[in-house]
Design an enzyme around this catalytic site. Structure first.
Site, PDB file in Angstrom:
ATOM      1  CG  HIS A 308      -2.053   0.949   1.107  1.00 52.69           C
ATOM      2  ND1 HIS A 308      -1.959   2.282   1.397  1.00 52.69           N
ATOM      3  CD2 HIS A 308      -3.312   0.731   0.671  1.00 52.69           C
ATOM      4  CE1 HIS A 308      -3.128   2.851   1.156  1.00 52.69           C
ATOM      5  NE2 HIS A 308      -3.962   1.940   0.705  1.00 52.69           N
ATOM      6  CG  ASP A 367      -8.866  -4.360  -2.622  1.00 50.10           C
ATOM      7  OD1 ASP A 367     -10.040  -4.292  -2.216  1.00 50.10           O
ATOM      8  OD2 ASP A 367      -8.312  -3.471  -3.281  1.00 50.10           O
TER       9      ASP A 367
END
Ligand code: CMC
Length: 432
Positions: A308, A367
Site C-alpha cells: 500500500h 482487498d
C-alpha cells in the site's frame, strides 16, 4: 507547536523565499510551496504525489506507520463494531454522528431515492451481455447528469444535498441492474422498507418467479465491508473526483471519473485480481513459486492484495476483514470458499515471513480478503469492484462537497518537467 520556516535560496540571484510550515490536527506538517514558482522560478517534482498534500481535509486520517484509520476522528475499529453504513455515510458527509432524528431523516432520504427513471433501463439493454459491470456503472452514473440537471447548481447547498442523496441511494440500483443485465434476468425494483444492504441483496438475487429470503448475516457482512471501504482520504479515485470536480463539472461526471479510476488493478480492481491469483495458484504447493515471481524484478507479477502506498504496517481494514472471514465462513458454511481462504491465510504467512516483503513493509491490504467474503455472499468476481464503488461513493461525495466549499480550492492544474525536443524548425514533407 511553534511555526518553523524554511528558506529556499535561488541559485545565482541568491534571492530567498521563506516557506511556511503548516500543522494539521495529526500527521506530518506541510510546507506551503504555492509561491515557489512565482518567486524562485522552479516547480516541485513528485511523480505519484508520494510527498505532496493536494488539499487540506477534515474527513479521514491515516497513519500508515502505525496502521491507524479514522473517519472524522473515530477509529475504524469502533465504527466497524458499533455503527452502520448509513450512519457512517452521515458522519462522512456532515462531519458529526447523527442524533436519532437526524439519522432517521437521512435514512428515509436514502430509502426514498432508490428508484431509477425507467429510461435508464434502456441504457442497460444497449450494453453487450458480457460488458464488464464497471463499464456499465461508470457510463450510467455519468448519464445521471442528463436526468437531474434541474438540481446540479454546485454552489447551491440544497442541490448538493439532493445530489448526495440521489447518488448514494441509486448506485446499488444501478449496480444491480448491471448485474441482472449480465445474467439476462429481469431488473428487480428496490423496496424502500429494506435497509441499504438488504435492499442491495434483494435487487441482486431475487427473481420474479420465486420468493427470496434475505439472509441477515449476509446483509450485516456487507454493511461492515461497506463501512471499511467508505473512505480512504486522497486515494487515486478520490483525488480523481476532486480533480474532475475542480473544473466545476457536474458531480455525476466527477463520480463517474472516480469509478473509472477505481477500476484499475492497482486500486479497487485488486479485489478481483486477488481471487484470480488465488485460483491460479490453486494449491499450497505452488505458493512459493508465486511469491518468488512477485520478488523477481524481471517479472511484472505482483502479489495482489499486498502493499500500500500509505500503510507500511498491517492495513487495519484487512485485520477486521480477516477476522470477519473466519466468522462468516463458519456461519454461512460456505464450504467452497473455505479452501480459498485457507490458501490466502497460508500465502499471507509465507509472505509475511519473507525477507523481501519484510524489508519493503508489504502487508495485506483491504482487498486481500474482501473478495473471499464477496464470494461467500454469492457475488461474482466481476462485481467485486462495483461493490467497492458503491461503498466508496460516500467518500467521493464527502470529498467533492468539501472541495466545492473550500475557499482554497482551485482548478487542479499540475505542471511538468519538459524533457521533449528543444525548439526546432518545421521541415516541409518533401525535404524530410
Ligand atoms: N508484490 C511484490 N512487490 C511489491 C508489491 C506487491 N504486491 N507491492 C509493492 N512491491 C514492491 C515494488 O516492486 C517496489 O519495489 P522496489 O522498491 O524494489 O522497486 C516496492 O515494493 C515499493 O512499491 P511501489 O510500487 O513503489 O509502491 P506504490 O506505493 O507505488 O504502490 C500499490 C502501491 C498498492 C500500487 C502496490 O503495492 C501494488 O501494486 N500492490 C498490488 C495491488 C493491490 O493490492 N492494490 C490494492 C491497494 S489497496 C486498495 C486500494 O487502494 O484500492
Amino acid at each position: 507547536m511553534g511555526e518553523r520556516r524554511y528558506s529556499v535560496v535561488e541559485a545565482g540571484s541568491g534571492a530567498a523565499l521563506e516557506l511556511r510550515e503548516r500543522s494539521g490536527t495529526a500527521g506530518p506538517n506541510v510546507l506551503e510551496i504555492s509561491q515557489l514558482y512565482r518567486n524562485q522560478g522552479v516547480f516541485t517534482y513528485d511523480p505519484g504525489f508520494g510527498a505532496t498534500a493536494s488539499c487540506s481535509s477534515t474527513i479521514t486520517y491515516i497513519d500508515g506507520e502505525q496502521g491507524i484509520l479514522h473517519y472524522r476522528g473515530y477509529p475504524i475499529e469502533q465504527l466497524a463494531e458499533q455503527s452502520t453504513f448509513i450512519e457512517v455515510a452521515y458522519l462522512l458527509l456532515y462531519g458529526e454522528l447523527p442524533n436519532p432524528d437526524e439519522l432517521a431523516e437521512f435514512d428515509l432520504a436514502i430509502r426514498t431515492h432508490t428508484m431509477l427513471n425507467e429510461s435508464f433501463l434502456r441504457f442497460f439493454n444497449g450494453f453487450h451481455h458480457d460488458a464488464h459491470p464497471m463499464a456499465m456503472v461508470s457510463g450510467v452514473v455519468a448519464c445521471m447528469s442528463a436526468f437531474y440537471h434541474d438540481s446540479m447548481n454546485i454552489q447551491n447547498a440544497r442541490h448538493r444535498d439532493i445530489f448526495a442523496h440521489r447518488i448514494i441511494a441509486k448506485i446499488p440500483t444501478i449496480a444491480a441492474a448491471a448485474y441482472k443485465h449480465s445474467l439476462g434476468q429481469p431488473f428487480v425494483y428496490p423496496k424502500n422498507k429494506l435497509d441499504y444492504c438488504s435492499n442491495l441483496l434483494h435487487m441482486f438475487f431475487s427473481v420474479p418467479p420465486a420468493p427470496y429470503e434475505i439472509d441477515p448475516v449476509a446483509a450485516q457482512a456487507l454493511d461492515l465491508l461497506f463501512i471499511l471501504h467508505a473512505d480512504h482520504e486522497q486515494n487515486c479515485s478520490t483525488s480523481t473526483v476532486r480533480f474532475a470536480g475542480s473544473s466545476g463539472t457536474n458531480p455525476y461526471s466527477a463520480i463517474s471519473a472516480g469509478i473509472s479510476a477505481l477500476w484499475g488493478p492497482a486500486h479497487g480492481g485488486a479485489n478481483e485480481a486477488v481471487i484470480n491469483m488465488l485460483e491460479e495458484i490453486g494449491d499450497r504447493s505452488r505458493i512459493r513459486d508465486y511469491v518468488d515471481r512477485a520478488k523477481d524484478r524481471n517479472d511484472p507479477f505482483r502479489l495482489m492484495g499486498f502493499g500500500h502506498r500509505v500503510y507500511k504496517n498491517y492495513d487495519p481494514r484487512a485485520a477486521i476483514i480477516r477476522r470477519m472471514c473466519h466468522r462468516l465462513l463458519e456461519k454461512l458454511g460456505a464450504s467452497q470458499d473455505g479452501p480459498l481462504f485457507e490458501l490466502a491465510l497460508e500465502l499471507e504467512q509465507i509472505a509475511l515471513k519473507d525477507e523481501y516483503f519484510i524489508e519493503k513493509n508489504l502487508y495485506p491490504n483491504v482487498d486481500f480478503y474482501s473478495g473471499i467474503i464477496y464470494r461467500a455472499l454469492g457475488i461474482p468476481k466481476s462485481m467485486f469492484t462495483v461493490m467497492f464503488a458503491i461503498a466508496r461513493t460516500v467518500g467521493w461525495v464527502a470529498h467533492w462537497r468539501e472541495m466545492v466549499r473550500d475557499p482554497e480550492s482551485r482548478i487542479g492544474r499540475p505542471r511538468q518537467l519538459y524533457i521533449g525536443p528543444a525548439q526546432r524548425d518545421y521541415v516541409p514533407v518533401d525535404r524530410r
